[in-house]
Design a protein around this motif. Structure first.
Motif, PDB file in Angstrom:
ATOM      1  N   ILE B  50       0.901  -1.050  -0.014  1.00  0.00           N
ATOM      2  CA  ILE B  50      -0.006   0.052  -0.051  1.00  0.00           C
ATOM      3  C   ILE B  50       0.822   1.303   0.122  1.00  0.00           C
ATOM      4  O   ILE B  50       0.452   1.980  -0.890  1.00  0.00           O
ATOM      5  CB  ILE B  50      -0.929  -0.082   1.017  1.00  0.00           C
ATOM      6  CG1 ILE B  50      -1.895  -0.946   1.033  1.00  0.00           C
ATOM      7  CG2 ILE B  50      -1.666   1.466   1.501  1.00  0.00           C
ATOM      8  CD1 ILE B  50      -2.965  -1.510   2.081  1.00  0.00           C
ATOM      9  N   ASP B  51       1.942   1.412   0.790  1.00  0.00           N
ATOM     10  CA  ASP B  51       2.918   2.356   0.858  1.00  0.00           C
ATOM     11  C   ASP B  51       3.462   2.522  -0.533  1.00  0.00           C
ATOM     12  O   ASP B  51       3.557   3.765  -0.931  1.00  0.00           O
ATOM     13  CB  ASP B  51       3.924   2.214   1.877  1.00  0.00           C
ATOM     14  CG  ASP B  51       3.385   2.549   3.248  1.00  0.00           C
ATOM     15  OD1 ASP B  51       2.322   2.973   3.297  1.00  0.00           O
ATOM     16  OD2 ASP B  51       4.105   2.241   4.215  1.00  0.00           O
ATOM     17  N   LEU B  52       4.077   1.589  -1.209  1.00  0.00           N
ATOM     18  CA  LEU B  52       4.564   1.776  -2.308  1.00  0.00           C
ATOM     19  C   LEU B  52       3.732   2.131  -3.586  1.00  0.00           C
ATOM     20  O   LEU B  52       4.093   2.947  -4.579  1.00  0.00           O
ATOM     21  CB  LEU B  52       5.302   0.465  -2.813  1.00  0.00           C
ATOM     22  CG  LEU B  52       6.619  -0.115  -1.815  1.00  0.00           C
ATOM     23  CD1 LEU B  52       6.952  -1.576  -1.788  1.00  0.00           C
ATOM     24  CD2 LEU B  52       7.793   0.849  -2.361  1.00  0.00           C
ATOM     25  N   THR B  53       2.304   1.663  -3.508  1.00  0.00           N
ATOM     26  CA  THR B  53       1.741   2.196  -4.581  1.00  0.00           C
ATOM     27  C   THR B  53       1.078   3.567  -4.407  1.00  0.00           C
ATOM     28  O   THR B  53       0.983   4.369  -5.352  1.00  0.00           O
ATOM     29  CB  THR B  53       0.374   0.962  -4.346  1.00  0.00           C
ATOM     30  OG1 THR B  53       0.638   0.038  -4.401  1.00  0.00           O
ATOM     31  CG2 THR B  53      -0.866   1.495  -5.363  1.00  0.00           C
ATOM     32  N   ALA B  54       1.053   3.990  -3.036  1.00  0.00           N
ATOM     33  CA  ALA B  54       0.829   5.434  -2.859  1.00  0.00           C
ATOM     34  C   ALA B  54       1.940   6.490  -3.495  1.00  0.00           C
ATOM     35  O   ALA B  54       1.840   7.459  -4.011  1.00  0.00           O
ATOM     36  CB  ALA B  54       0.789   5.678  -1.424  1.00  0.00           C
ATOM     37  N   LYS B  55       3.334   5.775  -3.375  1.00  0.00           N
ATOM     38  CA  LYS B  55       4.365   6.560  -3.623  1.00  0.00           C
ATOM     39  C   LYS B  55       4.638   6.503  -5.312  1.00  0.00           C
ATOM     40  O   LYS B  55       4.826   7.489  -5.899  1.00  0.00           O
ATOM     41  CB  LYS B  55       5.549   5.759  -3.005  1.00  0.00           C
ATOM     42  CG  LYS B  55       6.874   6.462  -3.433  1.00  0.00           C
ATOM     43  CD  LYS B  55       8.053   5.799  -2.485  1.00  0.00           C
ATOM     44  CE  LYS B  55       9.580   6.170  -3.512  1.00  0.00           C
ATOM     45  NZ  LYS B  55      10.504   5.315  -2.587  1.00  0.00           N
ATOM     46  N   PHE B  56       4.263   5.289  -5.854  1.00  0.00           N
ATOM     47  CA  PHE B  56       4.539   5.238  -7.291  1.00  0.00           C
ATOM     48  C   PHE B  56       3.377   5.631  -8.190  1.00  0.00           C
ATOM     49  O   PHE B  56       3.445   6.040  -9.341  1.00  0.00           O
ATOM     50  CB  PHE B  56       5.305   3.734  -7.502  1.00  0.00           C
ATOM     51  CG  PHE B  56       6.673   3.509  -7.226  1.00  0.00           C
ATOM     52  CD1 PHE B  56       7.639   4.534  -7.309  1.00  0.00           C
ATOM     53  CD2 PHE B  56       6.930   2.538  -6.373  1.00  0.00           C
ATOM     54  CE1 PHE B  56       9.008   4.056  -6.995  1.00  0.00           C
ATOM     55  CE2 PHE B  56       8.005   2.375  -5.576  1.00  0.00           C
ATOM     56  CZ  PHE B  56       9.015   3.193  -5.948  1.00  0.00           C
ATOM     57  N   ASP B  57       2.201   5.077  -7.696  1.00  0.00           N
ATOM     58  CA  ASP B  57       1.130   5.219  -8.638  1.00  0.00           C
ATOM     59  C   ASP B  57       0.152   6.276  -7.876  1.00  0.00           C
ATOM     60  O   ASP B  57      -1.035   6.498  -8.651  1.00  0.00           O
ATOM     61  CB  ASP B  57       0.232   3.908  -8.388  1.00  0.00           C
ATOM     62  CG  ASP B  57       1.136   2.870  -8.999  1.00  0.00           C
ATOM     63  OD1 ASP B  57       2.105   3.025  -9.831  1.00  0.00           O
ATOM     64  OD2 ASP B  57       0.853   1.575  -8.924  1.00  0.00           O
ATOM     65  N   ARG B  58       0.435   7.110  -6.965  1.00  0.00           N
ATOM     66  CA  ARG B  58      -0.344   8.136  -6.336  1.00  0.00           C
ATOM     67  C   ARG B  58      -1.835   7.731  -6.147  1.00  0.00           C
ATOM     68  O   ARG B  58      -2.827   8.301  -6.701  1.00  0.00           O
ATOM     69  CB  ARG B  58      -0.589   9.287  -7.490  1.00  0.00           C
ATOM     70  CG  ARG B  58       0.992   9.982  -7.784  1.00  0.00           C
ATOM     71  CD  ARG B  58       0.866  10.833  -9.034  1.00  0.00           C
ATOM     72  NE  ARG B  58       0.394  10.262 -10.163  1.00  0.00           N
ATOM     73  CZ  ARG B  58       1.025   9.491 -10.998  1.00  0.00           C
ATOM     74  NH1 ARG B  58       2.468   9.073 -10.680  1.00  0.00           N
ATOM     75  NH2 ARG B  58       0.536   8.631 -12.121  1.00  0.00           N
ATOM     76  N   LEU B  59      -2.003   6.306  -5.461  1.00  0.00           N
ATOM     77  CA  LEU B  59      -3.224   6.004  -5.351  1.00  0.00           C
ATOM     78  C   LEU B  59      -3.323   5.521  -3.717  1.00  0.00           C
ATOM     79  O   LEU B  59      -2.488   4.681  -3.474  1.00  0.00           O
ATOM     80  CB  LEU B  59      -3.243   4.788  -6.201  1.00  0.00           C
ATOM     81  CG  LEU B  59      -4.532   4.006  -6.182  1.00  0.00           C
ATOM     82  CD1 LEU B  59      -5.978   4.820  -6.627  1.00  0.00           C
ATOM     83  CD2 LEU B  59      -4.366   2.774  -7.222  1.00  0.00           C
ATOM     84  N   THR B  60      -4.278   5.622  -3.024  1.00  0.00           N
ATOM     85  CA  THR B  60      -4.503   5.210  -1.684  1.00  0.00           C
ATOM     86  C   THR B  60      -5.027   4.172  -1.669  1.00  0.00           C
ATOM     87  O   THR B  60      -6.544   4.057  -2.042  1.00  0.00           O
ATOM     88  CB  THR B  60      -5.046   6.631  -1.034  1.00  0.00           C
ATOM     89  OG1 THR B  60      -4.314   7.600  -0.826  1.00  0.00           O
ATOM     90  CG2 THR B  60      -5.061   6.021   0.763  1.00  0.00           C
ATOM     91  N   LEU B  61      -4.636   3.094  -1.143  1.00  0.00           N
ATOM     92  CA  LEU B  61      -5.221   1.802  -1.226  1.00  0.00           C
ATOM     93  C   LEU B  61      -5.419   1.253   0.460  1.00  0.00           C
ATOM     94  O   LEU B  61      -4.725   1.899   1.176  1.00  0.00           O
ATOM     95  CB  LEU B  61      -4.515   0.809  -1.939  1.00  0.00           C
ATOM     96  CG  LEU B  61      -4.735   0.960  -3.260  1.00  0.00           C
ATOM     97  CD1 LEU B  61      -3.896  -0.194  -4.046  1.00  0.00           C
ATOM     98  CD2 LEU B  61      -6.058   1.044  -3.994  1.00  0.00           C
TER      99      LEU B  61
END
Lengths: 435, 435
Positions: B50-61
């Motif tokens: 979830i952290d890495l997706t927020a960082k790379f894809d600008r997406l909060t999951l």
């Protein structure tokens, strides 16, 4: 003593998972050394191979003596006694007969649009087989690697085998001869892998490299992968025996030890529906460990990684086996065929008490190069398939292109690949002009 | 302009070899970054993903929104127009029909000793398919990866597809639905590969990972190999067209451009018996490059890596083609079937002028995931075989063991593996006591 687990115990799942995840091998990090050796061989060819062989194998070679000559092979194999020769010949014949059935079939058909589709299998042109030197120089492994390659139709099959201090292994050379190997080089280590992958003035490069080796060889194979194909990187060997109550504990003990004696990192597991049998097997192992030649190795493997697991029924045994995905699986039960139908992941299955795993190592027919470390979940043992590759074939007719071309244009557009679409459109335009 | 080579020129061999060995790809070294990402996912599971997706894809999951729900898929694919849907359905049907023929057969037989031998194929239990995000998110690749897995019998097929800023690709989701994909996660990069290989609280681990990706994805696949199976690491795409004089230069030009437009590192080659045709094709390429949407990419590929090679006859063309071992090979000649018989190394062959390579990318039926960078010398395109594995089977009878057991004892002794021999001896002793 090994671990004893009982499926009924409260901590069973925890202990079984720990057993599954046990790290049995510490590979030394030799990657930098191997990278340097490969670079030397790529730059200096024969000269580098000769220097490295002098250094590691205490053997002075020239380009002219890199290869073992036919006359040297003749002389060495003349020293093999008749029993050893007959045994190797029987093994070679049986391995060849088994693998001949693996040759895959070409296919070609015409579909309802008139398109002809299919595929064709062709052999790898040149393959290299690494054979370890010293104690782990097994003639049986030469047969198991070389025969599938020759059955596949590999035209040029080269072996590299280090000969420390220049000492040849007659049985390895006889196995190579029986398998139809074309070239044998007396080199080893990462330098042999580099020579096979990139070629030298004397050693032409190959397209695929298989065969076991030490940490340097394994690291070299990983590094040249892509330039050539490689087989799997094998880990330490494993056996799982599933046994019901009606078994001779001594047979099971010897089967477990035949895996344990390979390597201190090998793993021998017994799953049984009869706790008493499990205890008797463990006792029999201890008895044999007192006299076995390789008792230090086998004892360490059994003590550190062995386990006896009691289960309520064979269905539970099969389920645990599928989580283990063992390299070798013996089914020493009354109806092994029925039980085998519940096995979804295993490298090789040995059915019934009359089929010790050692038969498969030598003369059964199936290959003894098998997936280790639970990789039977996704991979297979060595076979003819490792030495062939498939070319797919497609031929459209004007009618077939008319039928399916517009869908290709649509998908090309949706993927923003304009030239893909235009290459179809140009042809369809010609058809439309004609009609 | 591309290179022009003539087989008759004195420097042909030098220039052709240089063309063969041209390094077309500079992979950035992202291995340390990837190792860190994998370690984070192994340690922190969902939270790391979830952290890495927020960082790379600008997406909060959250763990609950990692997976794309069936309702979201339904809503997205409802926006697909009828033509796109029909094209994808046609492609899926044709790919499924082709791959259904690839299912390998089990075998079992009894030999002259009474031993029963054979093998059995089983599917990989769970597979993961990486789908790139953004421009390279091709619905056709979803079909080409997912359908063979489902044809093989993979029970659990998961997709990961990054959705930067949360934007879903309806065609990718429709392709996944048509192919029978079971789970879709909106994650990408090395974190997606790590999650598939090692599992998280929400994402169960798989046994095999396939699919294309950027340098981070490729490095992550290399790192998790062994823990899971992976497919090949694909390099930039290539096409070779072999053409005789009787061809429309425009068709050939578009076929060459359909490869060149993929990637600046792609390679498009023409080998022709007619030098004049070669010049006309080059002119046609230049004309199309003035208007092609992806002219910057296609132009760079054609200028840097394209080549037009003149040969005296088709036999020479076939010989050069076999040295190239092309990913895609078009045979635009009068008798393509006859010429194809001389081809020993190629990923896919497209026979005749009516079969542009783009047909194979979408709707022909064969797989479009093919060996690049000359690896058709030793490997094959993606197929059902990538999602099955073979278990070998052997069952001895007392008579069979009597026949071949002594040879196993002899070989075990020669390899100094005493327990191997004893496991056979113990059984033979029982037989001998009985007789």
């Amino acid at each position: 003593m090994p671990q004893f687990l009982d499926h009924a115990d409260a901590d069973f799942e925890t202990r079984f998972t720990a057993l599954l995840n046990a790290k049995r091998e510490d590979s030394p990090d030799v990657d930098a050394t191997v990278a340097d050796i490969i670079a030397q061989v790529r730059t200096h060819g024969d000269a580098a191979v000769i220097d490295l062989t002098a250094k590691f194998d205490r053997l002075t070679l020239t380009p002219a003596t890199l290869a073992i000559t036919d006359a040297e092979v003749d002389a060495a194999i003349a020293t093999v006694n008749a029993a050893d020769r007959a045994a190797l010949e029987l093994a070679a014949d049986r391995i060849r007969a088994y693998h001949a059935r693996q040759l895959p079939a070409d296919d070609s058909w015409t579909d309802d649009t008139g398109a002809t589709l299919g595929w064709r299998w062709t052999p790898v042109s040149a393959a290299g087989l690494y054979v370890p030197g010293g104690l782990a120089s097994y003639p049986s492994s030469v047969l198991m690697n070389a025969i599938p390659a020759k059955v596949a139709g590999v035209q040029r099959l080269a072996i590299t085998v280090p000969t420390p201090d220049g000492i040849l292994n007659p049985l390895v050379l006889l196995a190579a001869r029986l398998a139809g190997v074309d070239e044998i080089y007396r080199i080893g280590g990462a330098q042999a892998i580099a020579a096979l992958a990139y070629g030298t003035e004397t050693i032409p490069p190959v397209d695929k490299i298989t065969g076991p080796g030490n940490a340097f060889v394994a690291a070299a194979k990983r590094r040249v992968f892509g330039k050539v194909g490689i087989d799997m990187i094998a880990g330490p060997s494993e056996i799982l025996v599933i046994a019901d109550a009606d078994n001779d504990p001594d047979w099971i003990a010897l089967d477990l030890l035949s895996q344990a004696e390979h390597d201190e990192s090998a793993q021998s597991l017994l799953i049984t529906t009869d706790a008493a049998l499990g205890r008797k097997v463990a006792q029999a192992v201890e008895t044999h460990l007192q006299t076995l030649e390789r008792r230090a190795i086998a004892g360490a493997s059994w003590r550190d990684f062995g386990a006896v697991i009691t289960v309520p029924d064979l269905a539970t045994a099969a389920a645990l086996s599928n989580r283990i995905a063992p390299e070798h699986l013996e089914l020493m039960v009354a109806d092994p065929t029925k039980l085998s139908e519940q096995i979804t992941h295993a490298g090789a299955i040995f059915l019934g008490a009359w089929t010790p795993e050692a038969i498969g190592d030598y003369v059964g027919g199936p290959n003894h190069v098998l997936p280790t470390a639970r990789s039977a979940r996704f991979s297979s043992g060595l076979s003819v398939m490792d030495f062939v590759k498939r070319t797919t074939l497609a031929q459209m007719t004007p009618d077939a292109l008319r039928a399916i071309g517009p869908a290709a244009e649509t998908l090309a557009t949706s993927e923003s690949l304009q030239a893909h679409g235009l290459s179809v459109t140009a042809r369809l335009n010609k058809l439309n002009r004609k009609t």
